[in-house]
Design a protein around this motif. Structure first.
Motif, PDB file in Angstrom:
ATOM      1  N   MET A   1      57.228  31.764 -54.754  1.00  0.00           N
ATOM      2  CA  MET A   1      56.903  32.370 -56.049  1.00  0.00           C
ATOM      3  C   MET A   1      56.805  33.890 -55.956  1.00  0.00           C
ATOM      4  O   MET A   1      56.590  34.570 -56.953  1.00  0.00           O
ATOM      5  CB  MET A   1      55.572  31.810 -56.564  1.00  0.00           C
ATOM      6  N   GLY A   2      56.946  34.401 -54.771  1.00  0.00           N
ATOM      7  CA  GLY A   2      56.855  35.848 -54.589  1.00  0.00           C
ATOM      8  C   GLY A   2      57.618  36.258 -53.343  1.00  0.00           C
ATOM      9  O   GLY A   2      58.312  35.456 -52.726  1.00  0.00           O
ATOM     10  N   SER A   3      57.454  37.535 -52.956  1.00  0.00           N
ATOM     11  CA  SER A   3      58.197  38.038 -51.795  1.00  0.00           C
ATOM     12  C   SER A   3      57.586  37.578 -50.470  1.00  0.00           C
ATOM     13  O   SER A   3      58.265  37.473 -49.465  1.00  0.00           O
ATOM     14  CB  SER A   3      58.254  39.575 -51.829  1.00  0.00           C
TER      15      SER A   3
ATOM     16  N   ILE B   1      52.471  32.699 -51.325  1.00  0.00           N
ATOM     17  CA  ILE B   1      52.442  32.299 -52.738  1.00  0.00           C
ATOM     18  C   ILE B   1      53.663  31.434 -52.997  1.00  0.00           C
ATOM     19  O   ILE B   1      54.792  31.907 -52.988  1.00  0.00           O
ATOM     20  CB  ILE B   1      52.445  33.529 -53.673  1.00  0.00           C
ATOM     21  N   TYR B   2      53.403  30.143 -53.199  1.00  0.00           N
ATOM     22  CA  TYR B   2      54.516  29.216 -53.384  1.00  0.00           C
ATOM     23  C   TYR B   2      54.036  27.961 -54.114  1.00  0.00           C
ATOM     24  O   TYR B   2      52.836  27.789 -54.367  1.00  0.00           O
ATOM     25  CB  TYR B   2      55.126  28.836 -52.025  1.00  0.00           C
TER      26      TYR B   2
ATOM     27  N   TYR C   1      50.312  24.381 -56.548  1.00  0.00           N
ATOM     28  CA  TYR C   1      50.476  25.830 -56.427  1.00  0.00           C
ATOM     29  C   TYR C   1      49.592  26.347 -55.302  1.00  0.00           C
ATOM     30  O   TYR C   1      48.414  25.978 -55.214  1.00  0.00           O
ATOM     31  CB  TYR C   1      50.102  26.510 -57.744  1.00  0.00           C
TER      32      TYR C   1
ATOM     33  N   LEU D   1      48.141  29.874 -53.648  1.00  0.00           N
ATOM     34  CA  LEU D   1      47.930  31.310 -53.802  1.00  0.00           C
ATOM     35  C   LEU D   1      47.216  31.814 -52.560  1.00  0.00           C
ATOM     36  O   LEU D   1      46.183  31.275 -52.174  1.00  0.00           O
ATOM     37  CB  LEU D   1      47.092  31.593 -55.055  1.00  0.00           C
ATOM     38  N   ASP D   2      47.796  32.809 -51.918  1.00  0.00           N
ATOM     39  CA  ASP D   2      47.270  33.301 -50.631  1.00  0.00           C
ATOM     40  C   ASP D   2      47.155  32.178 -49.614  1.00  0.00           C
ATOM     41  O   ASP D   2      46.210  32.123 -48.805  1.00  0.00           O
ATOM     42  CB  ASP D   2      45.899  33.971 -50.816  1.00  0.00           C
TER      43      ASP D   2
END
Length: 213
Positions: free
Chosen positions: A10-12, A16-17, A33, A35-36
């Motif tokens: 979900m990010g570089s 985050i995925y 989800y 996050l971190d």
């Protein structure tokens, strides 16, 4: 049916995925989800998290009702994340999730993913039978143009309303409309009789009265 997880960034970075589980049919079953690097969910044992979870469930329907204003898809993404955060915080058969899961179907209907929406509402009905859930299932089948299945679902919704002595005008009208579509005279007459008996001021009565099957 086999299921498998797929990891989607979900990010570089790599923290985050989202993990997506699918049936072999390709239908989405579950998302997680991260996050971190941590699963995005509430800790049911913490009072503050419990409050936040309850708030999300309470306002969820309000968010769904604003989907028609969602021009860029950001609201749909927010609803998706809220849903899976709550879902992944509780056991999948927790009664609190029943209507919550069923309501999530409307996001899928908004996205024209009717089969997935029906699958979520059907799963919800297995936890606990609510008439509103069967009405939701029926709406999904209408979207799929599977009117015979829609008739079964709407009929179940009205049956449950009758059992609970809480008839719902919208549920009856949905039953009548699909009875017209399927040319089912028995369901049409039953629905119209219920509408006249319980909602005599309904503006739909004259409209349905003018129809000859």
């Amino acid at each position: 049916m086999s299921e498998e997880w797929e990891k989607i960034a979900m990010g570089s970075g790599d923290k985050i995925y989202v993990l997506v589980k699918k049936h072999s049919t390709g239908l989405f079953v579950q998302k997680k989800y991260y996050l971190d690097g941590k699963l995005d969910c509430y800790d049911w044992s913490k009072k503050e998290d419990k409050k936040s979870l309850g708030r999300d469930v309470y306002y969820f329907t309000d968010l769904l009702m604003r989907l028609s204003e969602d021009s860029d898809g950001s609201l749909a993404n927010t609803i998706e994340m809220i849903f899976w955060k709550v879902f992944n915080s509780l056991d999948s058969d927790h009664e609190l999730l029943t209507k919550f899961i069923s309501n999530f179907s409307y996001l899928r209907y908004h996205e024209r993913r009717f089969l997935e929406g029906v699958a979520f509402a059907t799963f919800s009905a297995k936890i606990k039978k609510y008439s509103s859930t069967y009405d939701t299932i029926g709406e999904g089948y209408v979207g799929l143009k599977e009117y015979d299945n829609a008739l079964i679902a709407f009929d179940m919704a009205v049956n449950l309303d009758e059992e609970n002595k809480e008839l719902d005008e919208d549920h009856i009208c949905n039953l009548i409309k699909v009875a017209i579509e399927t040319k089912n005279t028995i369901s049409f007459e039953r629905g119209l009789d219920l509408l006249k008996a319980n909602f005599p001021e309904s503006g739909s009565i004259q409209e349905f009265n003018d129809i000859n099957l």
